[in-house]
Write an enzyme that holds these catalytic residues in place. Structure first.
Site, mmCIF file in Angstrom:
data_model
loop_
_atom_site.group_PDB
_atom_site.id
_atom_site.type_symbol
_atom_site.label_atom_id
_atom_site.label_comp_id
_atom_site.label_asym_id
_atom_site.label_seq_id
_atom_site.Cartn_x
_atom_site.Cartn_y
_atom_site.Cartn_z
ATOM 1 N N PRO A 117 27.445 23.617 27.516
ATOM 2 C CA PRO A 117 26.345 23.039 26.739
ATOM 3 C C PRO A 117 26.604 21.632 26.207
ATOM 4 O O PRO A 117 25.671 20.974 25.779
ATOM 5 C CB PRO A 117 26.181 24.034 25.583
ATOM 6 C CG PRO A 117 27.526 24.667 25.421
ATOM 7 C CD PRO A 117 28.129 24.713 26.790
ATOM 8 N N SER A 150 30.006 20.425 24.542
ATOM 9 C CA SER A 150 30.973 20.118 23.476
ATOM 10 C C SER A 150 32.097 19.170 23.936
ATOM 11 O O SER A 150 32.526 18.318 23.163
ATOM 12 C CB SER A 150 31.535 21.392 22.850
ATOM 13 O OG SER A 150 32.411 22.042 23.716
ATOM 14 N N TRP A 151 32.537 19.288 25.183
ATOM 15 C CA TRP A 151 33.558 18.333 25.654
ATOM 16 C C TRP A 151 32.977 16.919 25.656
ATOM 17 O O TRP A 151 33.639 15.968 25.273
ATOM 18 C CB TRP A 151 34.033 18.694 27.063
ATOM 19 C CG TRP A 151 35.124 19.721 27.098
ATOM 20 C CD1 TRP A 151 35.305 20.753 26.219
ATOM 21 C CD2 TRP A 151 36.184 19.823 28.063
ATOM 22 N NE1 TRP A 151 36.401 21.480 26.588
ATOM 23 C CE2 TRP A 151 36.958 20.952 27.708
ATOM 24 C CE3 TRP A 151 36.537 19.088 29.200
ATOM 25 C CZ2 TRP A 151 38.079 21.339 28.447
ATOM 26 C CZ3 TRP A 151 37.649 19.483 29.943
ATOM 27 C CH2 TRP A 151 38.416 20.591 29.559
ATOM 28 N N ASP A 206 26.050 18.883 34.892
ATOM 29 C CA ASP A 206 26.144 20.357 34.968
ATOM 30 C C ASP A 206 24.980 20.887 35.784
ATOM 31 O O ASP A 206 23.896 20.303 35.803
ATOM 32 C CB ASP A 206 26.115 21.010 33.585
ATOM 33 C CG ASP A 206 26.753 22.399 33.598
ATOM 34 O OD1 ASP A 206 27.867 22.555 33.040
ATOM 35 O OD2 ASP A 206 26.159 23.335 34.193
ATOM 36 N N ASP A 254 35.708 21.087 33.262
ATOM 37 C CA ASP A 254 35.798 22.429 32.673
ATOM 38 C C ASP A 254 34.901 23.356 33.494
ATOM 39 O O ASP A 254 34.500 24.416 33.041
ATOM 40 C CB ASP A 254 35.339 22.342 31.201
ATOM 41 C CG ASP A 254 35.737 23.573 30.376
ATOM 42 O OD1 ASP A 254 36.717 24.250 30.742
ATOM 43 O OD2 ASP A 254 35.072 23.844 29.364
ATOM 44 N N LYS A 274 40.226 22.278 34.841
ATOM 45 C CA LYS A 274 40.461 23.698 34.527
ATOM 46 C C LYS A 274 40.518 24.524 35.806
ATOM 47 O O LYS A 274 39.692 24.334 36.705
ATOM 48 C CB LYS A 274 39.335 24.241 33.650
ATOM 49 C CG LYS A 274 39.526 25.742 33.388
ATOM 50 C CD LYS A 274 38.607 26.283 32.363
ATOM 51 C CE LYS A 274 37.219 26.562 32.918
ATOM 52 N NZ LYS A 274 36.347 27.068 31.833
#
Ligand code: SAM
Length: 196
Positions: free
Chosen positions: A33, A35-36, A62, A104, A144
């Site tokens: 959503p 945050s990074w 995304d 991520d 990741k």
């Protein structure tokens, strides 16, 4: 206020390795959503709130919707692995290149460990390919993965292009037993004679 707890993983990693600084250009793959990207916007000063520091850039992509993030350029509902999406990222960068590539990204987990590992490996490979093509020499990447049999091969490809490779496991990531972050530091740059 961060949109999700993942923020703390990036904050913990950055407090250790200090790779996000004002003025840097960052790509955040699998940003929803957001945050990074919120963390990156602050650290690279891409909103320009600190007028004494250089202004950075945060590009967030995304395949799910991303609500607008103050200071970031958002590609919402865009699959990073698609060539037309990568072309759009390159267009936004103009002739410039990236200082930091973050991923991520995670596939929808099937619950079958080997298969999930293979799926996230494919995403990691797409990130490495893009990063080595569109990063400045000296750039870093943080990716990741869920640990498994392909890890040595991923580490090897990062080692080929980056001066240093590290495996990170931030404390707030402990609950996901297989989650690891591969860090490549100091992109060596592409030699014109080499095809990969
Ligand atoms: N770092 C994010 C944050 O702090 O808000 C959380 C990211 S979440 C763990 C993983 C994300 O990867 C999901 O939103 C998912 O939609 C995205 N993702 C998976 N495959 C993708 C792809 N091919 N292209 C773009 N995003 C992808």
């Amino acid at each position: 206020n961060y949109r999700c707890r993942s923020a703390f993983k990036l904050l913990e990693i950055d407090s250790k390795i200090k790779f996000l600084r004002p003025g840097l250009k960052v790509l955040d793959c699998g940003a929803a959503p957001g945050s990074w990207s919120q963390v990156a916007v602050k650290l690279v000063n891409s909103h320009g709130y600190d007028s004494k520091q250089p202004k950075g850039l945060v590009l967030s992509v995304d395949k799910l919707p991303i609500y607008p993030i103050d200071g970031a350029v958002v590609l919402s509902k865009c699959d990073f692995t698609q060539p037309d999406i990568q072309d759009r990222l390159v267009t936004i960068l103009k002739d410039d290149k990236l200082d930091v590539v973050l991923s991520d990204m995670a596939p929808n987990a099937t619950g079958m460990r080997e298969m999930d590992h293979d799926l996230i490996t494919q995403l990691a490979i797409a990130v490495i390919r893009f990063a080595v093509t569109y990063s400045k020499p000296g750039a870093d990447c943080l990716i990741k993965i869920w640990d498994g049999r392909n890890r040595p091969q991923l580490e090897e490809s990062i080692t080929r292009f980056y001066s240093q490779v590290k495996i990170l496991k931030p404390p707030s990531s402990r609950s996901h037993s297989a989650e690891l972050f591969l860090l490549g530091r100091g992109f060596k740059g592409l030699k014109s004679s080499s095809s990969q």
